[in-house]
Each structure stands twice: as structure tokens, then as C-alpha cells.
Write a protein that holds these residues in place. Structure first.
Motif, PDB file in Angstrom:
ATOM      1  N   THR A  18     108.405  28.943   4.702  1.00  0.00           N
ATOM      2  CA  THR A  18     107.102  29.416   5.164  1.00  0.00           C
ATOM      3  C   THR A  18     106.221  28.252   5.593  1.00  0.00           C
ATOM      4  O   THR A  18     105.482  28.344   6.583  1.00  0.00           O
ATOM      5  CB  THR A  18     106.407  30.225   4.058  1.00  0.00           C
ATOM      6  N   LEU A  19     106.296  27.154   4.871  1.00  0.00           N
ATOM      7  CA  LEU A  19     105.511  25.976   5.240  1.00  0.00           C
ATOM      8  C   LEU A  19     105.912  25.472   6.625  1.00  0.00           C
ATOM      9  O   LEU A  19     105.048  25.177   7.466  1.00  0.00           O
ATOM     10  CB  LEU A  19     105.701  24.871   4.199  1.00  0.00           C
ATOM     11  N   GLY A  20     107.217  25.382   6.872  1.00  0.00           N
ATOM     12  CA  GLY A  20     107.667  24.932   8.185  1.00  0.00           C
ATOM     13  C   GLY A  20     107.171  25.839   9.299  1.00  0.00           C
ATOM     14  O   GLY A  20     106.713  25.378  10.352  1.00  0.00           O
ATOM     15  N   ALA A  21     107.246  27.146   9.056  1.00  0.00           N
ATOM     16  CA  ALA A  21     106.782  28.098  10.064  1.00  0.00           C
ATOM     17  C   ALA A  21     105.280  27.986  10.266  1.00  0.00           C
ATOM     18  O   ALA A  21     104.785  28.014  11.404  1.00  0.00           O
ATOM     19  CB  ALA A  21     107.155  29.514   9.635  1.00  0.00           C
ATOM     20  N   PHE A  22     104.546  27.836   9.179  1.00  0.00           N
ATOM     21  CA  PHE A  22     103.089  27.748   9.274  1.00  0.00           C
ATOM     22  C   PHE A  22     102.665  26.514  10.070  1.00  0.00           C
ATOM     23  O   PHE A  22     101.797  26.596  10.957  1.00  0.00           O
ATOM     24  CB  PHE A  22     102.480  27.708   7.872  1.00  0.00           C
ATOM     25  N   LEU A  23     103.258  25.377   9.776  1.00  0.00           N
ATOM     26  CA  LEU A  23     102.882  24.156  10.495  1.00  0.00           C
ATOM     27  C   LEU A  23     103.221  24.270  11.974  1.00  0.00           C
ATOM     28  O   LEU A  23     102.481  23.776  12.835  1.00  0.00           O
ATOM     29  CB  LEU A  23     103.575  22.950   9.863  1.00  0.00           C
TER      30      LEU A  23
END
Length: 546
Positions: free
Chosen positions: A305-310
Motif C-alpha cells: 500500500t505504501l508503494g502504491a500511495f507514493l
């Protein structure tokens, strides 16, 4: 000459023809028929008990429909029946005095995920004894065993029948399809079976083990209220009660459950008979207690989720910049361990620096989302003690009035509240929870943002005196949010529950499962905002779960 008496304890959920929650609640159309069906079943059982040699039947109506009155139709009740309605305790000790047998009619399964309208005593707690789940029929039979009163029969759905395991004669009235739906047999076919079962000889009942009663609640606050009655707190969700006999343990457990039930006044909308009450009552049946096994920490979900958010917030527009900075600002406070382990400090610093380029102009016609982004940018830099261009009070006030005039009341309220927390108070006179009767989704967003404002956007512990009441509302709302598949709102509910220490509860787990079910392989949710919420929810779970 002594009159031979039997005790018939009756409920409504297990009556044939009662197959939906609406039939259980006073004021709903289905309830009118349910009363007639219950009375007919009672009369059939009374006929059987009379055939067995009893002369009077004490009928204790244990179902609380919300009206404060009995569910039986007195004008249609068998003349040999002696109706009793004791809302505080339908199994009171004096009811067992001078009776030679006990029977249970219209009963339901023990609290849990199966059985129509499954619960025990109320919709908040599950009761166990020596690891065994207890239904209300179990409680009645245990009280009868201790009093030396034999049992004749029990009636209800197929799940309760399996739980009782053949310990007493049984009439199956329906098949449970879920906790909110059942498929009943024809009432006309059930009535003669009840009469036959009631005419059987009473048999001694096996007592429950001489062990404490354990009550497991659906929120930590409920368990805390229960513990105030003297029950011993086992963990966040469980209490136990002890006593020299089962009657004493039952009475103490009932007091604990009653104390926990005080939360319902805050959690349930409207009164009996209204659609909001039915919706929330149904949700309380669906709402699960804490998972049996410790929930997963979902570290992999955090990383994806962090990768997608960034990736989703790399843009240079106002909304992307503000969402990136505000989310990381919140993450730093809400899940500092997860934040530090992933080395997000420099990313947050760069995101906050970029906010200096976000303009603060708020002209009429500016979309609510862009206006929100600009105020978010100002808020984050002020929160972090950084210099920023001033937000002119008269411009903000004019924009709030514009939003309210365009029926964006939620945005108008929230922007005013955010600015007020940083010393710029130009709030409009908007009533509290103004969206409650307009849109449930908007009202729940209002509720989650009460948490955010109270915690300075997840950077402080909740301090508002109403935070526990808000939490009970969120818990009741969870089954509906999950059913709707609203991942953005579900993520907000999840991180709000985390900030009040409800990460170990069943509602929180259901919300995380919702997020996982809708997450794309690359970690994205339906949009950038939902992805940001999911990041906070997954990271908050990783931070709080063992």
C-alpha cells in the motif's frame, strides 16, 4: 390440594414464522404477526403440559422487543397460562419455586456467527463456561438443574439443536440461513409437535461445570463497564464472574452484562420501530466479538500500500501534494514504528516542503476537494511549526459560506473546524452531526473526522469525553460499511478504532478484510484517498497487533 405447575420460558427468535430481525422489534410490521405466532405456540405447549398432568403453566416471556411490554397476546392466551414479564431477569429464582418441570420455547442459538438472531442475554456479549458457549436455553437448564427441576423440551432453530446435543427433547422450528435470516417450517406443522413434546415426561438436567462464567464483549469499553460491577477483567474484551453456585454466578454475570448494555443508548439510532433502529439492531447481530486467533499484522499489505500511495501522489497538483504530506504526517504519529522502519522521514520532509508552493486562494467556484487540499497544506505546516503564507480569515469565511450554499456542508464544517484548531476561528453555525438525517455515509465521515480533530489527525490520544460513544457508533456501523463495500470509509473506521485501542476486536478485523478484498495486486485501492486511508489502517494494525 397442591396445584401442579410447570415453568415455560419463551423467547421469540425461535418461533416458526419469525425469520427476520424486523419480526423481533416492536413497531415493525412483521412484529404484529410474530406476537400471534408466539401466542399460538405457547398455547400448543400449554395443551401438552396439561395433558402431562400439570394444572397451571407459568409463562415467562424473556424477549425484549423494545416496547417494555410482553410479546404475548393476553386476550388470546390459554386460560391455564399464567403470564410473567420480568425485563430485568426472565429467569428469576422465584419463577422456579413450586414448579415440577421447565420447558423452553422459541429459543435461539448462543452468541456467535451462526444461528438466526444468535446472542446470549443481549447482543453485546458471548457467555462461556469451561470453554463451552452458552445459549439462553443452557442458562435456563442450568438454573433448573441447580433447583432440582427437570426439563421437558426446548424449541428453536437447527443451530441451537446442535448446540444442545440431545440433552433434552427438541422441536426444530426452522433452519438458520444466517444471523439475520431463517427458513421456518410451516407453523401449522410445528404446533402439534410442540404439544406432543410438552406432554413428554420431564427428565433431570445435567448441570454445567462448577466453573466461572466468562463474558466476551464487542468493545473494550463494554468490558470496562462490566468490570465495574465486580467482574474480574481477564483482558481487554473479557471478564469472568465467580460464585458459590450457578445461580450466584448467573446473577453476577447478568449484572455485568446489564452494565455493559449502557452503551446501546449511544450506539443505536432512533427508537424501536424506526428504520435506523432496525438497521442498527441487525448490525449488532452481525457484529463479531474479538477473533478467536490473534489477527495478522499484515506487514506485506503495508509495504504494497505504501508503494502504491507514493506512486499515486507523485503529482504536482494541490490535491496530490496535500494528500501525500498530510497522510505521512498522520502516519508518523499513528504508527511511528512502521514509519521509522521504512525510513519515511526524508519523504515526509520533502512532502511538507512542497506544501509551501500550494496557493491559499479560495475563490468561489473552487471545488471542495481542492479547497480542502489548500487548507490541509496550511494546516500541516502550521502543525509542524513551519512558516507559511497566512490564510486570510475573511477569505476562508467567504469560502465556507460558498460551500454551505452549494450544499457541501461536510466540507464547510470540516474546513472551519480544522482552521479553528490552529487559532483561526471563522466557523459557520452548523449544527452538530448535521448530516445524520441526510446521508449515512456523510454522517460517518463526520464521525471519523471528529476523531481526527480530537487527535490532531492521529498525532495525539483521544481526549474528548464523547470518544467512547463515538466508538460504539463506529462498531455498530461496521457491518453496514462492510456490506456496502465502501473501502474509503472502511479504512477511516479502521484507523479510528485503532486510536481507541480497538485493533483487537472483531469490527477492526472485518474492516481490514474488506480492505484486503478490494486491494489491487499493486497495492492500490479505488483511488488515492482510499489508498492513503488503507495505508494508515494497515500500518496502524502492524503497529498495534502482536
Amino acid at each position: 390440594m397442591r396445584v401442579r405447575q410447570a415453568l415455560l420460558v419463551v423467547d421469540l427468535e425461535g418461533v416458526a414464522g419469525v425469520d427476520s430481525p424486523g419480526a423481533l422489534i416492536s413497531g415493525m410490521p412483521e412484529y404484529v404477526r410474530a406476537r400471534a405466532l408466539l401466542t399460538a405456540e405457547v398455547n400448543a405447549a400449554v395443551e401438552g403440559l396439561l395433558a402431562a398432568g400439570f394444572q397451571r403453566v407459568r409463562v415467562s416471556d424473556s424477549h425484549l422487543c423494545g416496547s417494555g411490554e410482553s410479546n404475548l397476546l393476553p386476550e388470546a392466551l390459554h386460560p391455564a397460562a399464567e403470564p410473567c414479564f420480568l425485563p430485568e431477569d426472565a429467569y428469576a429464582a422465584h419463577l422456579f419455586d413450586e414448579v415440577e418441570a421447565v420447558a423452553c420455547l422459541g429459543m435461539h442459538a448462543a452468541a456467535g456467527p451462526v444461528g438466526f438472531a444468535a446472542h446470549t442475554v443481549d447482543v453485546l456479549g458471548a457467555w462461556t463456561c469451561a470453554g463451552r458457549a452458552l445459549s439462553e436455553a443452557d442458562l435456563v437448564l442450568a438454573l433448573a438443574a441447580e433447583a432440582g427441576v427437570p426439563a421437558v423440551f426446548v424449541s428453536g432453530d437447527d443451530v441451537l439443536q446442535a448446540q444442545l446435543g440431545g440433552r433434552v427433547a427438541y422441536v426444530r422450528t426452522k433452519v438458520a440461513l444466517s444471523v439475520t435470516r431463517a427458513d421456518s417450517r410451516e407453523p401449522e406443522a410445528v404446533l402439534p409437535e410442540l404439544t406432543r413434546a410438552a406432554s413428554l415426561p420431564a427428565r433431570p438436567v445435567e448441570p454445567l461445570p462448577d466453573s466461572p462464567l466468562v463474558l466476551t464483549f464487542k468493545s473494550g469499553h463494554q468490558a470496562a463497564l462490566a468490570a465495574q460491577t465486580g467482574a474480574r477483567r481477564l483482558d481487554r474484551y473479557r471478564v469472568e464472574v465467580e460464585g458459590p453456585g450457578f445461580r450466584e454466578r448467573y446473577t453476577r454475570a447478568l449484572q455485568a452484562a446489564s452494565a455493559a448494555g449502557a452503551v446501546l443508548a449511544d450506539a443505536v439510532a432512533e427508537g424501536p420501530g424506526g428504520p435506523g433502529f432496525l438497521r442498527d439492531a441487525t448490525a449488532l447481530f452481525q457484529l463479531r466479538g474479538p477473533p478467536t486467533h490473534p489477527p495478522a499484522r499484515r506487514t506485506e499489505a503495508v509495504d504494497r500500500t505504501l508503494g502504491a500511495f507514493l506512486s499515486l501522489t507523485e503529482g504536482q497538483d494541490d490535491e496530490a501534494r496535500a494528500l501525500r504530506a498530510l497522510t505521512l504526517h498522520m502516519l508518523e504519529g499513528h504508527a511511528p514504528g512502521a514509519f521509522a522502519r521504512r525510513g519515511l522521514g526524508p519523504t515526509l520532509e520533502a512532502a511538507v516542503d512542497a506544501l509551501a508552493e500550494v496557493p491559499l486562494a479560495l475563490p468561489d467556484g473552487l471545488s471542495p476537494d481542492v479547497g480542502m487540499a489548500r487548507v490541509d497544506a496550511w494546516y500541516v505546516r502550521r502543525e509542524r511549526g513551519l512558516p507559511h503564507a497566512p490564510l486570510e480569515p475573511y477569505l476562508l469565511r467567504a469560502y465556507l459560506e460558498h460551500l454551505a450554499g452549494e450544499e457541501h456542508g461536510l466540507h464547510a464544517w470540516l474546513l472551519g473546524e480544522m482552521a479553528a484548531t490552529r487559532g483561526l476561528d471563522v466557523r459557520l453555525p452548523i449544527p452538530a452531526r448535521a448530516m445524520r438525517d441526510v446521508s449515512r455515509v456523510a454522517d460517518l465521515y463526520w464521525l471519523t473526522h471528529l476523531y481526527l480533530l480530537d487527535t490532531r489527525y492521529l498525532r495525539a490520544a483521544p481526549a474528548h469525553p464523547d470518544a467512547t460513544a463515538w466508538t460504539e457508533e463506529l462498531l455498530v456501523a461496521t457491518p453496514w460499511v462492510v456490506e456496502q463495500g465502501n473501502v474509503d470509509l472502511g479504512a477511516e473506521l479502521a484507523f479510528c478504532l485503532q486510536c481507541v485501542d480497538e485493533a483487537g476486536g472483531g469490527a477492526h478485523e472485518a474492516l481490514l478484510v474488506l480492505l484486503e478484498r478490494h486491494q489491487q495486486p499493486d497495492g492500490r485501492m479505488e483511488d488515492a484517498h482510499a489508498t492513503a486511508g488503507a495505508l494508515l489502517a494497515f500500518a496502524g494494525a502492524e503497529e498495534r497487533l502482536p
